[in-house]
Structure formats: structure tokens, C-alpha cells
Enzyme design. Sequence first.
Site, PDB file in Angstrom:
ATOM      1  CE  LYS A  13      40.340  -9.909  36.419  1.00 60.13           C
ATOM      2  NZ  LYS A  13      39.387 -10.897  36.989  1.00 60.13           N
ATOM      3  NE  ARG A  88      45.695 -13.280  36.701  1.00 65.94           N
ATOM      4  CZ  ARG A  88      44.529 -13.703  36.287  1.00 65.94           C
ATOM      5  NH1 ARG A  88      43.840 -14.533  36.990  1.00 65.94           N
ATOM      6  NH2 ARG A  88      44.065 -13.324  35.147  1.00 65.94           N
ATOM      7  NE  ARG A 127      33.748 -15.188  31.183  1.00 64.03           N
ATOM      8  CZ  ARG A 127      34.834 -14.888  31.869  1.00 64.03           C
ATOM      9  NH1 ARG A 127      35.269 -13.647  31.923  1.00 64.03           N
ATOM     10  NH2 ARG A 127      35.466 -15.835  32.517  1.00 64.03           N
ATOM     11  NE  ARG A 160      37.994 -17.296  29.957  1.00 67.38           N
ATOM     12  CZ  ARG A 160      38.451 -16.423  30.842  1.00 67.38           C
ATOM     13  NH1 ARG A 160      38.269 -15.126  30.645  1.00 67.38           N
ATOM     14  NH2 ARG A 160      39.082 -16.835  31.914  1.00 67.38           N
ATOM     15  NE  ARG A 171      38.972 -18.873  35.779  1.00 73.33           N
ATOM     16  CZ  ARG A 171      37.827 -18.579  35.144  1.00 73.33           C
ATOM     17  NH1 ARG A 171      36.931 -19.526  34.890  1.00 73.33           N
ATOM     18  NH2 ARG A 171      37.592 -17.351  34.754  1.00 73.33           N
TER      19      ARG A 171
HETATM   20  P1  AP5 Z   1      34.154 -10.411  33.064  1.00 71.10           P
HETATM   21  O1  AP5 Z   1      34.243  -8.922  32.990  1.00 71.10           O
HETATM   22  O2  AP5 Z   1      34.370 -11.163  31.816  1.00 71.10           O
HETATM   23  O3  AP5 Z   1      35.063 -10.966  34.253  1.00 71.10           O
HETATM   24  P2  AP5 Z   1      36.616 -10.849  34.528  1.00 71.10           P
HETATM   25  O4  AP5 Z   1      36.817 -10.148  35.812  1.00 71.10           O
HETATM   26  O5  AP5 Z   1      37.333 -10.320  33.331  1.00 71.10           O
HETATM   27  O6  AP5 Z   1      36.920 -12.377  34.821  1.00 71.10           O
HETATM   28  P3  AP5 Z   1      37.844 -13.451  34.105  1.00 71.10           P
HETATM   29  O7  AP5 Z   1      37.166 -14.764  34.294  1.00 71.10           O
HETATM   30  O8  AP5 Z   1      38.208 -13.028  32.724  1.00 71.10           O
HETATM   31  O9  AP5 Z   1      39.073 -13.371  35.033  1.00 71.10           O
HETATM   32  P4  AP5 Z   1      40.150 -14.422  35.234  1.00 71.10           P
HETATM   33  O10 AP5 Z   1      41.080 -13.670  36.071  1.00 71.10           O
HETATM   34  O11 AP5 Z   1      39.700 -15.702  35.790  1.00 71.10           O
HETATM   35  O12 AP5 Z   1      40.610 -14.788  33.751  1.00 71.10           O
HETATM   36  P5  AP5 Z   1      41.798 -14.269  32.861  1.00 71.10           P
HETATM   37  O13 AP5 Z   1      41.355 -14.267  31.471  1.00 71.10           O
HETATM   38  O14 AP5 Z   1      42.386 -13.040  33.422  1.00 71.10           O
HETATM   39  O15 AP5 Z   1      32.708 -10.755  33.671  1.00 71.10           O
HETATM   40  C1  AP5 Z   1      32.307 -12.089  33.884  1.00 71.10           C
HETATM   41  C2  AP5 Z   1      30.843 -12.260  33.495  1.00 71.10           C
HETATM   42  O16 AP5 Z   1      30.005 -11.479  34.357  1.00 71.10           O
HETATM   43  C3  AP5 Z   1      30.526 -11.761  32.078  1.00 71.10           C
HETATM   44  O17 AP5 Z   1      29.561 -12.604  31.535  1.00 71.10           O
HETATM   45  C4  AP5 Z   1      29.970 -10.337  32.298  1.00 71.10           C
HETATM   46  O18 AP5 Z   1      29.063  -9.968  31.281  1.00 71.10           O
HETATM   47  C5  AP5 Z   1      29.291 -10.468  33.645  1.00 71.10           C
HETATM   48  N1  AP5 Z   1      29.378  -9.242  34.448  1.00 71.10           N
HETATM   49  C6  AP5 Z   1      30.455  -8.397  34.556  1.00 71.10           C
HETATM   50  N2  AP5 Z   1      30.183  -7.407  35.429  1.00 71.10           N
HETATM   51  C7  AP5 Z   1      28.913  -7.626  35.882  1.00 71.10           C
HETATM   52  C8  AP5 Z   1      28.080  -6.922  36.821  1.00 71.10           C
HETATM   53  N3  AP5 Z   1      28.479  -5.819  37.463  1.00 71.10           N
HETATM   54  N4  AP5 Z   1      26.841  -7.440  37.062  1.00 71.10           N
HETATM   55  C9  AP5 Z   1      26.417  -8.567  36.414  1.00 71.10           C
HETATM   56  N5  AP5 Z   1      27.167  -9.259  35.515  1.00 71.10           N
HETATM   57  C10 AP5 Z   1      28.409  -8.783  35.260  1.00 71.10           C
HETATM   58  O19 AP5 Z   1      42.877 -15.436  33.065  1.00 71.10           O
HETATM   59  C11 AP5 Z   1      42.648 -16.731  32.564  1.00 71.10           C
HETATM   60  C12 AP5 Z   1      43.796 -17.658  32.937  1.00 71.10           C
HETATM   61  O20 AP5 Z   1      45.018 -17.185  32.345  1.00 71.10           O
HETATM   62  C13 AP5 Z   1      44.122 -17.744  34.432  1.00 71.10           C
HETATM   63  O21 AP5 Z   1      43.310 -18.695  35.087  1.00 71.10           O
HETATM   64  C14 AP5 Z   1      45.595 -18.143  34.403  1.00 71.10           C
HETATM   65  O22 AP5 Z   1      45.732 -19.523  34.104  1.00 71.10           O
HETATM   66  C15 AP5 Z   1      46.129 -17.363  33.211  1.00 71.10           C
HETATM   67  N6  AP5 Z   1      46.633 -16.031  33.594  1.00 71.10           N
HETATM   68  C16 AP5 Z   1      46.137 -14.826  33.201  1.00 71.10           C
HETATM   69  N7  AP5 Z   1      46.858 -13.818  33.719  1.00 71.10           N
HETATM   70  C17 AP5 Z   1      47.830 -14.397  34.473  1.00 71.10           C
HETATM   71  C18 AP5 Z   1      48.874 -13.877  35.274  1.00 71.10           C
HETATM   72  N8  AP5 Z   1      49.066 -12.551  35.432  1.00 71.10           N
HETATM   73  N9  AP5 Z   1      49.690 -14.763  35.912  1.00 71.10           N
HETATM   74  C19 AP5 Z   1      49.531 -16.087  35.765  1.00 71.10           C
HETATM   75  N10 AP5 Z   1      48.547 -16.658  35.036  1.00 71.10           N
HETATM   76  C20 AP5 Z   1      47.700 -15.809  34.387  1.00 71.10           C
HETATM   77 ZN    ZN Z   2      38.737 -11.159  31.981  1.00 70.38          ZN
END
Ligand code: AP5
Ligand code: ZN
Length: 213
Positions: A13, A88, A127, A160, A171
Site C-alpha cells: 500500500k 480497517r 523493509r 520499523r 498484525r
Molecule cells: P509497503 O508498501 O511498505 O507495505 P504496506 O502495505 O504499506 O504495509 P504496512 O506494513 O505499512 O502495513 P500495515 O497495515 O501493517 O502498517 P500501517 O503503517 O498501516 O511494502 C512492504 C515492503 O515490501 C517494502 O519493503 C516494499 O519495498 C516491499 N514491496 C512493496 N511492494 C512490493 C512488490 N510488489 N514486490 C516486492 N516487494 C514489494 O499500520 C501500523 C500500525 O498502526 C497497525 O499495526 C496498527 O497498530 C496501527 N493502525 C494503523 N492504521 C490503523 C487503523 N485504521 N485502525 C487501527 N489501527 C491502525
Molecule cells: Zn504502509
Amino acid sequence: KDIILVGPPGSGKGTQAPRIKDELCLCHLATGDLLRNAVAKGTEIGKEAKGIMARGELVPDQMVVDLIDDALKMPECERGVLLDGFPRTIPQAEALDEMFERKGKKVDHVVEFKTDDDILVERISGRRVHKASGRSYHVKFNPPKTEGVDDATGEPLIQRPDDNEDVLRNRLDSYHSQTTPILDYYKKHNVLTTINAMQGIDEVYADIGKDIF
Ligand code: AP5
Ligand code: ZN
């Protein structure tokens, strides 16, 4: 246009968001980034969110709903928003509908990043992120121009604290139990597009473009 990106941790994402946002002139709102900024600043929200995020659980709905409600007031969000990691849960999706209704907006597209869980360990463990901007790289799949350093600012990249296998498992559990129900919700509203997010970064982007550009 107003677009939502939904997918498990590591599905891509945050990697696709900057390109989509530039293509369509949207503002990019990632609740994970907003929460990490709050943690870094040590705000009340940050203090409450820190431990929950470190465990890989979801923070309370009202907390992220308030963050998004505030962020939507930014002038750069008037043309449209790209929501990354929000909503979410079903209550968050319902709260978003209410916020949008008040502004005369509606959800135009929901893009589901579909992956098998077993590819996500390698994505997450490789990452590296630029803390200030949230820009993410991968040591193998998307390396920065200079190892360990952000392309745009030259600042160091970090891992992270929630990017380890144990927390990833939580997660993923949160995703499957609390987030996947919103996919049905949006399917019923006829706005859901599912993308194979296990392809290369450019292929994923091209598939998204086919549906929403
Ligand atoms: P990347 O694009 O960084 O992945 P992402 O989908 O953004 O994954 P996240 O880990 O950021 O999602 P998340 O939902 O766990 O975390 P968030 O910050 O939202 O890609 C990942 C890696 O793969 C990178 O190294 C990239 O280079 C590589 N990659 C990407 N695409 C690729 C491809 N096609 N091929 C190969 N490699 C690739 O949330 C963190 C925390 O915040 C949550 O756990 C929760 O505690 C809280 N939180 C956030 N939002 C909410 C909400 N709405 N409600 C409640 N709690 C929340
Ligand atoms: Zn993300």
C-alpha cells in the site's frame, strides 16, 4: 476521486500510494504514518498508540477516526484523498461514510492488495523506511540508490519496530479478523477492485491503473 487502499501488512500500500497520489493529485493519508508521527512527537494519542502498535494490534476506532477527520480538513485534500490503512474495521468504514457524506464526497474505489500470507515475512523483514516521510524501500526488491539512505533527503533509513516476525503474526491476525469484513462491505457498494499484489511493483501499479485511472 476518493480512493481506499486495503491490504495486509507488507502488501505494498505504502509503496504504490505516492505514485497513485501523484497521478491523480490526491492527498495521501496513511493512519500508520499519522500514528507514528504522534508517537514520535509524544502527543497524548502517541502515548496511547505506542504500545498497541508495538504489539501489532489495532488502536481504538475513535482515535483513527478523529485523526482522519482532522486531516480531511487540509486544503490539499479537497481534490480527493488516498486513504492508506484506513478504514480497517466496519465501524471505521461506517464513520468514514458519515464524514464523506457531510462533505458531499463518496468512496469511488477500494483497491484490495491480495497476497498470500507466506510472502509477507520477506517483504517485512527487508523493509527499510525513511522515518520523517514514511517512504519505504526494500533491501532486495526496491533498494535505495545508496544503501541505507533515503533517495530524496540523504537521511538514514530505519527498520520499523513492528517489523519482526512475531509482531507480523499479530498484525496478520488483526487483518484477517477485523479488516477483511470491510471487503464485503465495499463489495456490496460496488466499489471493490482486487489486485494481485504478489507481482512486481510496476505490474501492481499497472493493474491499479487499469481500474482507476
Ligand atoms: P509497503 O508498501 O511498505 O507495505 P504496506 O502495505 O504499506 O504495509 P504496512 O506494513 O505499512 O502495513 P500495515 O497495515 O501493517 O502498517 P500501517 O503503517 O498501516 O511494502 C512492504 C515492503 O515490501 C517494502 O519493503 C516494499 O519495498 C516491499 N514491496 C512493496 N511492494 C512490493 C512488490 N510488489 N514486490 C516486492 N516487494 C514489494 O499500520 C501500523 C500500525 O498502526 C497497525 O499495526 C496498527 O497498530 C496501527 N493502525 C494503523 N492504521 C490503523 C487503523 N485504521 N485502525 C487501527 N489501527 C491502525
Ligand atoms: Zn504502509
